[in-house]
Motif scaffolding. Sequence first.
Motif, short mmCIF file in Angstrom:
data_model
loop_
_atom_site.label_atom_id
_atom_site.label_comp_id
_atom_site.label_asym_id
_atom_site.label_seq_id
_atom_site.Cartn_x
_atom_site.Cartn_y
_atom_site.Cartn_z
N ILE A 112 -6.99 5.12 -3.58
CA ILE A 112 -7.48 3.96 -2.83
C ILE A 112 -8.12 2.95 -3.79
O ILE A 112 -7.92 1.74 -3.70
CB ILE A 112 -8.49 4.42 -1.75
CG1 ILE A 112 -7.78 5.25 -0.67
CG2 ILE A 112 -9.23 3.23 -1.13
CD1 ILE A 112 -6.71 4.51 0.12
N VAL B 35 0.82 -1.22 0.00
CA VAL B 35 0.00 0.00 0.00
C VAL B 35 0.86 1.27 0.00
O VAL B 35 0.34 2.37 0.18
CB VAL B 35 -0.99 0.02 1.19
CG1 VAL B 35 -1.96 -1.16 1.11
CG2 VAL B 35 -0.26 0.02 2.54
N ARG C 115 -5.17 3.36 3.62
CA ARG C 115 -4.22 2.37 3.08
C ARG C 115 -3.75 1.42 4.19
O ARG C 115 -3.56 0.23 3.94
CB ARG C 115 -3.04 3.07 2.42
CG ARG C 115 -3.45 3.66 1.05
CD ARG C 115 -2.26 4.06 0.25
NE ARG C 115 -1.93 5.47 0.39
CZ ARG C 115 -0.73 5.98 0.15
NH1 ARG C 115 0.27 5.20 -0.21
NH2 ARG C 115 -0.53 7.27 0.28
#
Length: 228
Positions: free
Chosen positions: A176, A125, A145
């Motif tokens: 996202i 992430v 995240r």
Amino acid sequence: MIELKNVSKVYRNNHIALSNINLTIKKGEFVFVVGPSGAGKSTIIKLLMKEVEPTNGEIYVNGMKLTELKRKEVPYFRRNLGVVFQDFRLLQDRTIFENVAFAMEIIEASSREIKKRVPQMLTLVGLSSKANQYPHQLSGGEQQRVAIARALANNPSILICDEPTGNLDPDTSWEIMKIIDDINKSGTTVIMATHARDIVDKMKKRVVAIEKGVIVRDQQRGVYGYED
Ligand code: ADP
Ligand code: ADP
């Protein structure tokens, strides 16, 4: 594979949240669940997590019949699921690393596994550099995240997202969304309840629309279809 068969949910106040829902989601699919507030989206998500029980009908997730799971089997079942919420739900008194590690501690992963897996998830992430910071030191998008990294820590086959971009600005929402899409492309089934019209319209994924507890539309490469 997820299957809801003739599922109804009537809450204690006799409010009918879902009535006779039939829905099949294949392994690896990406499904947006849309509809007005109060339509029953969160109820579907809670049923899939076995957080609420259906009043009628049957729910199957990866071959398990949810209504027949014993209490002690529920934690084992939940390992199939990663869940991301609108409000992130991070532990404020723990670092980013510890937040992701926490999901693995619950299933009693070894500290060796945790030390290996958490950095991998944070890299996925894009947050390796923030491992030792606390949630309040991160932006909303970064916190989400972290929530995604935590949801994926135990390698679930299904990622459930309840309004994951609801608290984020449009650019951050797309960041996202890109991560969630990549996760889906790597094989994870994604179910995402959302009011983000632009995202639904541009992603061209399956769209299931719910209104007043009934599925009113189920389109491949669908659109959001509401003006809100
Ligand atoms: P959505 O997520 O689409 O906004 P929900 O699934 O949260 O819809 O709610 C569906 C309906 O069920 C709404 O009318 C809501 O007021 C009702 N409802 C949701 N949760 C409860 C509850 N715990 N008790 C009683 N009614 C509820
Ligand atoms: P399809 O013919 O592609 O299966 P539908 O017949 O379900 O789609 O819907 C036709 C169009 O009407 C869709 O493009 C959708 O955007 C819109 N639509 C369907 N149901 C609703 C609804 N409940 N609210 C708003 N728009 C809707």
